[in-house]
Design a protein around this motif. Structure first.
Motif, PDB file in Angstrom:
ATOM      1  N   THR A  54       0.833  -1.207   0.000  1.00 20.21           N
ATOM      2  CA  THR A  54       0.000   0.000   0.000  1.00 20.21           C
ATOM      3  C   THR A  54       0.862   1.249   0.000  1.00 20.21           C
ATOM      4  N   ARG A  55       1.955   1.227   0.767  1.00 19.84           N
ATOM      5  CA  ARG A  55       2.861   2.377   0.790  1.00 19.84           C
ATOM      6  C   ARG A  55       3.468   2.615  -0.582  1.00 19.84           C
ATOM      7  N   VAL A  56       3.880   1.533  -1.272  1.00 19.16           N
ATOM      8  CA  VAL A  56       4.464   1.679  -2.603  1.00 19.16           C
ATOM      9  C   VAL A  56       3.436   2.290  -3.561  1.00 19.16           C
ATOM     10  N   GLN A  57       2.235   1.756  -3.560  1.00 17.85           N
ATOM     11  CA  GLN A  57       1.187   2.292  -4.437  1.00 17.85           C
ATOM     12  C   GLN A  57       0.916   3.755  -4.108  1.00 17.85           C
ATOM     13  N   HIS A  79       4.078   5.958  -5.230  1.00 25.91           N
ATOM     14  CA  HIS A  79       4.303   6.073  -6.666  1.00 25.91           C
ATOM     15  C   HIS A  79       3.160   6.783  -7.386  1.00 25.91           C
ATOM     16  N   LEU A  80       1.932   6.488  -7.004  1.00 21.50           N
ATOM     17  CA  LEU A  80       0.802   7.129  -7.674  1.00 21.50           C
ATOM     18  C   LEU A  80       0.661   8.588  -7.243  1.00 21.50           C
ATOM     19  N   ARG A 101      -7.955   6.892  -4.282  1.00 22.15           N
ATOM     20  CA  ARG A 101      -7.122   7.941  -4.873  1.00 22.15           C
ATOM     21  C   ARG A 101      -6.511   7.453  -6.184  1.00 22.15           C
ATOM     22  N   THR A 102      -6.080   6.184  -6.214  1.00 25.20           N
ATOM     23  CA  THR A 102      -5.495   5.600  -7.415  1.00 25.20           C
ATOM     24  C   THR A 102      -6.513   5.584  -8.547  1.00 25.20           C
ATOM     25  N   SER A 127       4.414  -1.381 -13.165  1.00 25.50           N
ATOM     26  CA  SER A 127       5.381  -1.801 -12.160  1.00 25.50           C
ATOM     27  C   SER A 127       4.732  -1.870 -10.773  1.00 25.50           C
ATOM     28  N   VAL A 128       3.909  -0.887 -10.462  1.00 26.11           N
ATOM     29  CA  VAL A 128       3.198  -0.885  -9.179  1.00 26.11           C
ATOM     30  C   VAL A 128       2.217  -2.056  -9.119  1.00 26.11           C
TER      31      VAL A 128
END
Length: 170
Positions: free
Chosen positions: A49-52, A55-56, A114-115, A147-148
């Motif tokens: 979740t932190r990566v998404q 990055h987004l 949000r994504t 990638s995400v």
């Protein structure tokens, strides 16, 4: 179905995977480490979740949900709020001690909303925009988003595996 619809669908599947991985897990199961170096379900879902989120948010030019909406405070981990889990030591992994699965799914759902909202602002042509020319070939918006998706799917699968072991152990 266009490219944006495909990406929205992919992130929707990740959301379902996240929810299934943590459902019915208690605090002990969320933090179960199969060995001293292994990542528990709580860490895996927090990390993906932190990566998404990171990055987004960067692609959208917005602040991360983690800090903007107070999730860092709600989790209360003894980590820098910018930490996403990359390169975490065993001790840092242990600092991501999750007490409630609803905290993980709540944060993921906020990031997912949000994504999806961001993705809905894009047209197919936007996916070809180069966003990072430090690589050869340069990274496009579409490549970064895929990638995400790839990273999230891998970690959601790992979380499901560990969750299955934790469920059978109780």
């Amino acid at each position: 179905m266009n490219s944006i619809d495909v990406l929205v669908d992919a992130f929707g599947r990740i959301r379902s995977d996240v929810h299934r991985a943590v459902e019915r897990l208690d605090e002990k199961a969320l933090n179960l480490r199969l060995d001293a170096e292994a990542n528990p379900v709580g860490w895996l879902v927090w990390h993906l979740t932190r990566v998404q989120d990171d990055h987004l948010a960067e692609l959208a030019g917005t602040e991360q949900v983690y800090t903007a909406d107070g999730w860092a405070d709600r989790f209360g981990f003894d980590l820098d709020p910018s930490s996403m889990g990359y390169g975490h030591t065993a001790e840092q992994v242990a600092a991501v001690h999750v007490t409630d699965p609803a905290l993980l799914t709540g944060y993921y759902d906020a990031v997912h909303e949000r994504t999806e909202a961001y993705l809905r602002t894009l047209a197919d042509a936007d996916l070809d925009e180069v966003i990072d020319d430090r690589w050869d070939p340069p990274v496009t918006r579409g490549v970064r988003i895929v990638s995400v998706v790839d990273d999230d799917i891998q970690h959601a699968g790992q979380a499901a595996f560990v969750a299955g072991i934790a469920r059978r152990a109780t």
